[in-house]
Structure formats: C-alpha cells, structure tokens
Enzyme design. Structure first.
Site, PDB file in Angstrom:
ATOM      1  N   GLU A 121      -7.705   1.513   8.791  1.00 48.71           N
ATOM      2  CA  GLU A 121      -7.051   2.619   9.254  1.00 48.71           C
ATOM      3  C   GLU A 121      -7.785   3.959   9.185  1.00 48.71           C
ATOM      4  OE1 GLU A 121      -5.594   3.769  11.945  1.00 48.71           O
ATOM      5  OE2 GLU A 121      -3.879   2.653  11.728  1.00 48.71           O
TER       6      GLU A 121
ATOM      7  N   SER B  81       3.545  -1.317   1.667  1.00 47.01           N
ATOM      8  CA  SER B  81       2.455  -0.990   1.027  1.00 47.01           C
ATOM      9  C   SER B  81       2.693  -2.186  -0.149  1.00 47.01           C
ATOM     10  CB  SER B  81       2.930   0.479   0.116  1.00 47.01           C
ATOM     11  OG  SER B  81       1.998   0.662  -0.800  1.00 47.01           O
ATOM     12  N   GLY B  82       1.503  -2.635  -0.409  1.00 50.54           N
ATOM     13  CA  GLY B  82       1.380  -3.743  -1.531  1.00 50.54           C
ATOM     14  C   GLY B  82       1.710  -4.951  -1.001  1.00 50.54           C
ATOM     15  N   GLY B  83       1.529  -5.184   0.383  1.00 51.16           N
ATOM     16  CA  GLY B  83       1.754  -6.448   0.992  1.00 51.16           C
ATOM     17  C   GLY B  83       0.784  -7.511   1.039  1.00 51.16           C
ATOM     18  N   GLY B  84      -0.452  -6.876   0.604  1.00 52.03           N
ATOM     19  CA  GLY B  84      -1.752  -7.708   0.788  1.00 52.03           C
ATOM     20  C   GLY B  84      -2.850  -7.458   1.394  1.00 52.03           C
ATOM     21  N   LYS B  85      -2.642  -6.344   2.442  1.00 48.97           N
ATOM     22  CA  LYS B  85      -3.781  -6.105   3.483  1.00 48.97           C
ATOM     23  C   LYS B  85      -5.282  -6.011   2.859  1.00 48.97           C
ATOM     24  CE  LYS B  85      -1.478  -2.648   5.053  1.00 48.97           C
ATOM     25  NZ  LYS B  85      -0.281  -2.618   4.088  1.00 48.97           N
ATOM     26  N   THR B  86      -5.085  -5.087   1.984  1.00 46.04           N
ATOM     27  CA  THR B  86      -6.277  -4.710   1.135  1.00 46.04           C
ATOM     28  C   THR B  86      -6.937  -5.838   0.439  1.00 46.04           C
ATOM     29  OG1 THR B  86      -5.432  -2.326   1.007  1.00 46.04           O
ATOM     30  CG2 THR B  86      -7.432  -2.975  -0.260  1.00 46.04           C
TER      31      THR B  86
END
Length: 568
Positions: free
Chosen positions: A492, A365-370
């Site tokens: 997802e 979470s918070g890795g930059g995907k969005t």
C-alpha cells in the site's frame, strides 16, 4: 582453547604467503641473535680494557651490531603489520560476507549496531594482538631463551637464582589472566550493546526529537556508559595488581643478582665484563617478561572477540543454489502455516495468485499480510505446507533468480544516502542511463527529477530526507521497475501520502502493474476495488476470496470494512 583454534583458522584462511611468514620468523631469530651477541662483545671489550686499554674497533663492532639489530627490528615489525592487516582484512571480509547472507530472523533478534560492533570492534581487538603484540612476544620469547642459554654458560648459579622468578610470575599471571578474559568479554558485549543502542537512536533521531525523548535516551546511554566505565575499572584493577607484582618480582631478582654478582667479582670467580654482560642479558629478559602481561591481556581479549565472531559465523545463511524458474507461472499456497516463536500467524492457508493479475490482501492489523510477503521473498521459511511457482517448490528455485523476478515497493520507502541515479540502480542488473530514465518515467518521477538541481545526480540525503514523501515513493517504484520484474509486491505505497502525492503515485502504480503479477497489501479499500481478486484474512486464516463486488455481497466482515472505508 576453541577460540585460539578459531583464531589460527582465521590466520590460515587469510592465505598470507608462507614465504612472508617464514621470512618474518627468520628475521626475528636473526634480530635476536644480533641482540644476544652484543653483551658478549661488550664483555670482551670490558675485560680487554684492563689489559690492552680502550679498543675503538670493538666499539665500532658493537655499534654495527646494534644498528643491524635496529634495522632488522624495523623490517620485522613492518612485515608483521602486513601479515596482521592481511589476516584482519580477510577476517572482516568473511564476517561481512557471512552477515549479508544470514537469514532475516537473526536481524529480528539483534540490533544492527551490535552486529556492526562485532565486525569493527572485535576485529580491532584481534588486529591489535596480531600487529602489535605477537611480534614483540615472539622476539621477546626468543630473547629470553637465548639469554638464559648464554647465562647458563657464563654462570649457571646466577642463572638458576634468576629463574626462581619464573614460576612465581606464572602463578600470579594465570588466575589474573582468566579474570581479565571474563572482564574483557563482558566489556565487549556491553560495548556491542551500546553500539546497538546508538545505532537505533541515531537512525530514528527525528522520532526522538519529535516525541522529546532526548533526556530518556541520554539517561539510557549514561547507564551503558557507566557500565563500560565499571568494566574498565575492573580491568584496570587487575592490571594494577598484575603489573606491579611482576615489576616487584623482577626488582627483587635484580637486587639479588647484583649482590651475588658483586660478591663473585670481588672474590675473582667472574670478571667485571661477565657481570656487565649478565646485567645486559638480565635486561633482555626482564623487558619482554614484563611485556608479557600486556600480551596475555591482549590474548585474552582476542580470545573473547574470536569467540563472538565465531558465534556469528555459525549462524545459518540463506540457501542460494537451485533451479532456474519458469516464467509466467501462478503462485500457489498449499496448507501453509507459519508462526513467530510460539505465536501462530498463518494457519493452513490455501490460495492461488494468477499470473498477470492483481491480487489484494485485506485483514485487520496483524492478520498475516506482511508475513505472506516475507514468505514470498523467502525471508522466512514456512513451518508447514508448500509454496509453489507453477510446479516448482519455491525453495528449489535459485534464490538470486527468484528475487530477481520480484519488484518490491514498501509502505515506507527506504532510500540510501547517495544520488537519485544510485538509488534507482541499487541492486539493478543494468547501468544504462536509458533504463534509469525508462524506470523513472514509468514511476511518474522523471518530470520532478529533471527539475532537481543536479537532475539524476542530485543527492537525496540520509534515508531520502531531501525529498518529499511522494518523491521518495516514486523513486522507490522506479527502483522496483528498473529490472522489469515479473512480480510486483506493493505494501500500500500510497497510505502515508497527501492527496496530490497519492494521485501521482497511484498513476505510477497503475502503469507499473500493467502485465505483471501484482500483489497488494491493502490498508485502504478504495485503492483495491479494481483488483482481479481480493483475499480476506482473519486470524491467519483465509475466510473470503473474490472480487470487490462479490465480497461486498457475500462476506459480512468485508461489508463492515467497506462501510467504515466509504462512510463520510
């Protein structure tokens, strides 16, 4: 001063016919002239009464003049309302159109209710000034000037005595007007904040009830209401000082004039008719003069409202112009970096998303995907590097054309209040029923839609509350597919569904992905093992790239994720 220039700019931009404005101004002058003539005719009637007796003809003339003045007043009022409504309609259109085209970061920093308050409440304040105050101010000002001119002709000494009140009144009005401006601006800001809070709470009313924060939100609302109450009292205190002072000054002048005028009549310096005319003219001065307090209050409020609207209109908007994109291209990220405020999110990332293939993003979470999705949809601008579609830099492509290539299915499917049909067609280039049915069939939704009470014309309720999670998700997929997009972004879309709904949605997604460039944000690894390539992000950096089988063998962090995902 700048806000007044801005208000005048809005008036000019509204393109009110000049003939209408000129005609309204002319009728205002004509109304004032008829009003000024009445005391002079009355003076003659009273003076002639002692010599010739009562004159019925002069009384009829007075009545005609009063009737004409009343008719002109009604026409002028209606014409001014037309002007005011045109200005406000144009202003609201400009602001609303601008807001819709502003960049996403603005909406990240401002609650939607606050922006709504600017468009509705602030424009209402300006509307009140234009439609209700300006016409009375203009006619009142003309009446004051005309009355003073006639009074100087009748008796200049009495006129000078009356004019002593003017500098006294102005000396009181100016500082109090400035205070009203400050209070009015603070009040409007607080009202906008309160509207923002109401919008936030009502939008999430189910969350409020489920976690039982009604008392907390009631307390927060009470604080805002109390603050608005205090601002209202501040404004009332200023007006409580301003209005009585103006009334007191006018009454003192009135008493002085009556005393002086009575003495002049007694000594024969002026006639009784002249004294009556002077008193009528005095009323024509006093009434609009006391109304000026209300006008200047409304003016100060409108100045504050205009200032806030200008602050919105100064916000940058999305660049729409550009070239037409070439179809069937790969998406290429070259040394792309991005940060939210001071927090780095993406750091010099490089990868290619092949055309027609399935690419999945995996990270904590918070890795930059969005964020990558937001950059692809051009909600934000990268801080460094380049994003290309084939050979074309993304920012050189016309925004409408680029977003037209993309179909987006979010994790939480936002449906609009309206029918199933309206939701599928929302933003679509087509209105053909066959296209709606095709999209619903591809989304594995046609079967359940047919079983609804009114089929495609069934109301879904606010945010789709009348549908299940799986049904909402499939309607969202249909909306994404109705324009037959070239690129599919999937956040997802099955992560929050039960097993049966997940299976139905997954079937729909499998159909939707065929032949399209598909990018999936993966929350569960089991849903992306079929992907043509998986990109692994850690702390905003790409640390792994390959198929599920390749990463399962070569990447230690991915091995940990697989172990957690598939352990029983």
């Amino acid at each position: 001063m700048d806000s007044m220039k801005g208000l005048w700019t809005y008036v000019r931009q509204s393109k009110v016919p000049k003939a209408l404005m000129a005609g309204t101004f002319f009728l205002s002058i004509l109304e004032t002239v008829f009003g000024l003539a009445v005391p002079l005719i009355t003076m003659r009637m009273i003076n002639d009464f002692s010599v010739k007796g009562f004159s019925f003809n002069i009384l009829i003339i007075v009545g005609i003049f009063l009737l004409v003045q009343a008719i002109l007043s009604g026409i002028t009022f209606y014409a001014m309302r037309i002007i005011g409504e045109k200005v406000i309609a144009s202003m609201r259109n400009n602001v609303w159109s601008h807001v819709l085209r502003m960049r996403v970061p603005y909406f990240d920093e401002h609650e939607s209710g606050e922006t709504m308050s600017r468009i509705t409440q602030d424009t209402n304040v300006i509307k009140e000034l234009i439609t209700e105050q300006i016409i009375s101010f203009i006619t009142g000002l003309l009446a004051i000037i005309g009355s003073i001119a006639v009074l100087l002709w009748i008796d200049w000494k009495m006129t000078l005595l009356m004019l002593i009140a003017v500098p006294l009144t102005i000396a009181v009005m100016l500082p109090l007007g400035q205070k009203i401006n400050k209070v009015a601006k603070a009040n409007q800001d607080e009202l906008a904040s309160f509207s923002g809070q109401l919008g936030r709470v009502l939008t999430n009313i189910r969350l409020v009830k489920s976690v039982q924060t009604e008392d907390l939100e009631a307390e927060n609302g009470a604080k805002k209401i109390q603050q608005l109450y205090h601002y209202g009292l501040k404004e009332a205190r200023i007006l409580a000082v301003l209005s009585p002072i103006m009334t007191l000054v006018m009454m003192l002048v009135l008493i002085a004039l009556f005393g002086y005028g009575g003495a002049q009549v007694a000594t024969g310096n002026i006639s009784a008719g002249a004294l009556v005319a002077i008193m009528i003219y005095l009323i024509q001065i006093i009434v609009p003069f006391t109304q000026m307090a209300t006008f200047f209050t409304a003016l100060q409020k409108a100045a504050g409202a205009t200032e806030r609207l200008q602050s919105i209109l100064k916000q940058p908007i999305e660049q729409q112009d550009g070239v037409t994109p070439k179809h069937g291209q790969a998406i290429i990220f070259e040394n792309v970096a991005f940060r939210y405020t001071d927090k780095p999110v993406l750091q010099n990332i490089n990868f290619t998303i092949p055309h027609g293939k399935v690419t999945a993003f995996v990270s904590a979470s918070g890795g930059g995907k969005t964020t990558i999705f937001s950059l692809l949809e051009r909600f934000y601008e990268r801080d460094a590097g380049m994003i290309r579609y084939g050979e074309q830099p993304l920012e050189t492509i016309a925004l409408k054309d680029w977003r037209g290539l993309i179909g987006y299915v979010p994790q939480e499917s936002p449906l609009m209040s309206g029918t199933v049909r309206e939701n599928v067609l929302y933003g679509a280039d087509t209105t053909q029923e066959a296209d709606v049915i095709r999209a619903l069939q591809q989304a594995n939704a046609w079967e359940f839609v047919q079983q609804l009470e009114h089929g495609m014309d069934t109301q879904v309720g606010e945010s789709g509350v009348k549908l299940s999670g799986g049904q909402k998700q499939r309607i969202a997929i249909a909306r994404a597919l109705v324009n037959n997009p070239e690129i599919l972004l999937l956040d997802e879309a099955t992560s929050n569904l039960d097993n049966e709904s997940e299976s139905l949605v997954q079937q729909a997604l499998t159909t939707a992905m065929a032949g399209r460039t598909t990018i999936i944000i993966a929350h569960r690894l089991s849903t992306i093992t079929h992907a043509d390539q998986i990109l692994l992000f850690e702390n905003g950096v790409v640390t792994g790239q390959g198929t599920h089988q390749q990463l399962e063998v070569s990447h230690s962090y991915y091995q940990q994720l697989v172990k957690k995902a598939f352990q029983h």
